[in-house]
Design a protein around this motif. Structure first.
Motif, mmCIF file in Angstrom:
data_model
loop_
_atom_site.group_PDB
_atom_site.id
_atom_site.type_symbol
_atom_site.label_atom_id
_atom_site.label_comp_id
_atom_site.label_asym_id
_atom_site.label_seq_id
_atom_site.Cartn_x
_atom_site.Cartn_y
_atom_site.Cartn_z
ATOM 1 N N LEU A 86 0.797 -1.226 0.000
ATOM 2 C CA LEU A 86 0.000 0.000 0.000
ATOM 3 C C LEU A 86 0.827 1.274 0.000
ATOM 4 O O LEU A 86 0.404 2.297 -0.535
ATOM 5 N N TYR A 87 2.039 1.221 0.617
ATOM 6 C CA TYR A 87 2.867 2.415 0.791
ATOM 7 C C TYR A 87 4.343 2.038 0.627
ATOM 8 O O TYR A 87 4.712 0.866 0.731
ATOM 9 N N ASN A 88 5.173 3.035 0.405
ATOM 10 C CA ASN A 88 6.612 2.845 0.583
ATOM 11 C C ASN A 88 6.872 2.695 2.083
ATOM 12 O O ASN A 88 6.316 3.450 2.889
ATOM 13 N N VAL A 89 7.726 1.720 2.460
ATOM 14 C CA VAL A 89 7.885 1.428 3.881
ATOM 15 C C VAL A 89 9.356 1.262 4.248
ATOM 16 O O VAL A 89 10.208 0.957 3.401
ATOM 17 N N VAL A 90 9.626 1.441 5.546
ATOM 18 C CA VAL A 90 10.934 1.156 6.144
ATOM 19 C C VAL A 90 10.677 0.386 7.426
ATOM 20 O O VAL A 90 9.815 0.779 8.227
ATOM 21 N N VAL A 106 8.417 -9.350 1.513
ATOM 22 C CA VAL A 106 8.217 -7.919 1.309
ATOM 23 C C VAL A 106 8.429 -7.547 -0.154
ATOM 24 O O VAL A 106 7.690 -6.736 -0.722
ATOM 25 N N ASP A 107 9.429 -8.155 -0.775
ATOM 26 C CA ASP A 107 9.716 -7.849 -2.176
ATOM 27 C C ASP A 107 8.537 -8.208 -3.065
ATOM 28 O O ASP A 107 8.170 -7.442 -3.969
ATOM 29 N N ALA A 108 7.925 -9.369 -2.821
ATOM 30 C CA ALA A 108 6.780 -9.787 -3.639
ATOM 31 C C ALA A 108 5.639 -8.774 -3.524
ATOM 32 O O ALA A 108 5.026 -8.392 -4.528
ATOM 33 N N ALA A 109 5.365 -8.332 -2.294
ATOM 34 C CA ALA A 109 4.273 -7.377 -2.088
ATOM 35 C C ALA A 109 4.580 -6.026 -2.725
ATOM 36 O O ALA A 109 3.728 -5.419 -3.382
ATOM 37 N N ALA A 110 5.806 -5.541 -2.519
ATOM 38 C CA ALA A 110 6.163 -4.219 -3.040
ATOM 39 C C ALA A 110 6.254 -4.207 -4.558
ATOM 40 O O ALA A 110 5.827 -3.242 -5.200
ATOM 41 N N GLN A 111 6.808 -5.260 -5.137
ATOM 42 C CA GLN A 111 6.917 -5.326 -6.599
ATOM 43 C C GLN A 111 5.543 -5.316 -7.248
ATOM 44 O O GLN A 111 5.309 -4.599 -8.239
ATOM 45 N N ALA A 113 2.833 -4.065 -6.111
ATOM 46 C CA ALA A 113 2.146 -2.789 -5.915
ATOM 47 C C ALA A 113 2.902 -1.608 -6.510
ATOM 48 O O ALA A 113 2.390 -0.487 -6.514
ATOM 49 N N GLY A 114 4.120 -1.825 -7.006
ATOM 50 C CA GLY A 114 4.925 -0.733 -7.522
ATOM 51 C C GLY A 114 5.446 0.184 -6.424
ATOM 52 O O GLY A 114 5.674 1.375 -6.653
ATOM 53 N N LYS A 115 5.681 -0.377 -5.224
ATOM 54 C CA LYS A 115 6.163 0.397 -4.083
ATOM 55 C C LYS A 115 7.628 0.063 -3.796
ATOM 56 O O LYS A 115 8.180 -0.907 -4.308
ATOM 57 N N THR A 116 8.240 0.878 -2.938
ATOM 58 C CA THR A 116 9.636 0.695 -2.556
ATOM 59 C C THR A 116 9.692 0.419 -1.062
ATOM 60 O O THR A 116 9.054 1.136 -0.275
ATOM 61 N N ALA A 117 10.443 -0.614 -0.652
ATOM 62 C CA ALA A 117 10.470 -1.026 0.741
ATOM 63 C C ALA A 117 11.905 -1.283 1.180
ATOM 64 O O ALA A 117 12.691 -1.881 0.444
ATOM 65 N N ALA A 292 12.124 7.470 -0.269
ATOM 66 C CA ALA A 292 11.274 8.426 -0.998
ATOM 67 C C ALA A 292 11.931 8.846 -2.301
ATOM 68 O O ALA A 292 11.272 8.954 -3.349
ATOM 69 N N ARG A 293 13.242 9.061 -2.268
ATOM 70 C CA ARG A 293 13.955 9.462 -3.488
ATOM 71 C C ARG A 293 13.992 8.329 -4.512
ATOM 72 O O ARG A 293 13.781 8.549 -5.711
ATOM 73 N N LEU A 294 14.242 7.120 -4.046
ATOM 74 C CA LEU A 294 14.264 5.977 -4.968
ATOM 75 C C LEU A 294 12.884 5.756 -5.588
ATOM 76 O O LEU A 294 12.764 5.468 -6.784
ATOM 77 N N SER A 295 11.837 5.899 -4.779
ATOM 78 C CA SER A 295 10.480 5.742 -5.304
ATOM 79 C C SER A 295 10.192 6.788 -6.378
ATOM 80 O O SER A 295 9.594 6.471 -7.415
ATOM 81 N N ALA A 296 10.636 8.024 -6.139
ATOM 82 C CA ALA A 296 10.421 9.090 -7.124
ATOM 83 C C ALA A 296 11.150 8.801 -8.426
ATOM 84 O O ALA A 296 10.733 9.266 -9.500
ATOM 85 N N GLU A 297 12.233 8.026 -8.351
ATOM 86 C CA GLU A 297 12.989 7.645 -9.551
ATOM 87 C C GLU A 297 12.411 6.416 -10.244
ATOM 88 O O GLU A 297 12.933 5.978 -11.273
ATOM 89 N N GLY A 298 11.358 5.827 -9.655
ATOM 90 C CA GLY A 298 10.719 4.676 -10.269
ATOM 91 C C GLY A 298 11.248 3.338 -9.820
ATOM 92 O O GLY A 298 10.899 2.300 -10.398
ATOM 93 N N VAL A 299 12.080 3.315 -8.784
ATOM 94 C CA VAL A 299 12.610 2.054 -8.255
ATOM 95 C C VAL A 299 11.525 1.372 -7.430
ATOM 96 O O VAL A 299 10.858 2.011 -6.616
ATOM 97 N N THR A 300 11.354 0.072 -7.592
ATOM 98 C CA THR A 300 10.336 -0.660 -6.832
ATOM 99 C C THR A 300 10.940 -1.922 -6.216
ATOM 100 O O THR A 300 12.038 -2.345 -6.573
#
Length: 326
Positions: A86-90, A106-111, A113-117, A292-300
């Motif tokens: 649902l969100y980018n997480v740490v 975590v990788d399966a969920a984030a990939q 959803a297009g999120k970064t974790a 946040a920066r990696l997510s803005a660059e499109g990293v998932t």
């Protein structure tokens, strides 16, 4: 770019994250999320809401990164994959043996959803992990040594408190000085678990509990105390609160070995912390900036500290870093 951050959980780590955010002008605390009654949680940051954790489940909360401050061994394996969808997480997951499994979930969920974790962030795992990696790269023929303490181990303290008859307890992990000096010598000694650390327990008993039986359970507890020399001390709740309320910690990472020329080299990195959760919190918020920066660059997908360049942690741009820190 202002990074909008949410905090899930408000124990010692959540409080530390709140104060760490206040030290960074480019970070904004949007809300604290709790599974408790929100009205029972009092935070210091004026104007920031405490909201039910259920609000997060819509995926619509106005945050760039969610820092998850749950209990590592129990909460995070469930919470991090759930919220990474649902969100980018740490998170600060620190059960070393289960990191590969946690990363995969975590990788399966984030990939999907297009999120970064980011998982397993803090100082060990985290900063100590980076220094173990550096040591293995720069001294390929050698040995690693990690020492923790002197400091409060939250996991071991919790294990003590779970013993029937124990009302409260704190446990200190203490490096054996002779072992630490042997590791620093450059001679690559073989050190057993018992030779490297001792464990010091301060225990408050419930009324009627048998101290001898409690001691027996402690010193023979698998995965926590059975491989160590253990000192068990019984004290009152008043003494525990007065003398053991702080949360210091720290430790040392060393890599020792021979270079191709035959000369020896030793790399050492150390931390001495008056407050383990407060320092860990500062690490978490810097890596939230990076996520946040990696997510803005499109990293998932899921990441660890191994995957993130140091410049992403800093509020300063590359020009400033090159001029002042390189």
């Amino acid at each position: 770019m202002t990074v909008k951050i949410g905090i899930l959980g408000y124990g010692n780590l959540g409080k530390g994250v709140e104060f760490a955010i206040q030290q960074n002008d480019d970070l904004e605390l949007v809300a604290v999320y709790t599974r408790r009654d929100p009205t029972s949680v009092k935070i210091a940051t004026e104007g920031v809401e405490v909201r039910p954790a259920a609000n997060l489940e819509t995926g619509d909360e106005p945050i760039d990164v969610l820092i998850i401050c749950g209990g590592s061994a129990t909460d995070l394996p469930e919470q991090t994959p759930k919220y990474a969808a649902l969100y980018n997480v740490v998170d600060s997951f620190d059960t070393h043996a289960r990191i590969p499994e946690h990363f995969a979930n975590v990788d399966a969920a984030a990939q999907q959803a297009g999120k970064t974790a980011l998982i397993s962030c803090g100082w060990d795992p985290g900063l100590f992990s980076l220094n173990r990696l550096f040591g293995n790269c720069f001294i390929p023929q050698g040995k690693d040594y990690t020492f923790w303490g002197k400091g409060i181990s939250q996991g071991h303290s919790d294990a003590l408190r779970r013993i029937p008859g124990v009302a409260d307890a704190k446990q200190y992990t203490i490096p054996v000085p002779e072992a630490l000096e042997a590791a620093r010598s450059g001679k690559n000694p073989e050190l057993t678990t018992r030779e490297k650390h001792t464990r010091e327990c301060w225990v408050v008993l419930e009324e009627g509990a048998d101290p001898a039986a409690i001691t027996e359970q402690i010193v023979n507890m698998p995965n926590y105390f059975d491989e160590y020399d253990v000192e068990v001390n019984f004290i009152s709740q008043e003494e525990l609160d007065r003398d053991h309320s702080a949360m210091p910690h720290g430790g040392f990472v060393l890599r020792s070995g021979q270079m191709a020329s035959g000369d020896s080299s030793v790399i050492e990195y150390s931390l001495k912390l008056e407050s383990n959760p407060n320092f860990t919190s500062s690490v978490l918020v810097c890596y939230a900036r990076a996520i946040a920066r990696l997510s803005a660059e499109g990293v998932t997908g899921a990441k660890t500290v191994f995957d993130i360049a140091p410049a992403y942690l800093s509020p300063f741009d590359g020009e400033y870093l090159r001029a002042h820190m390189l």
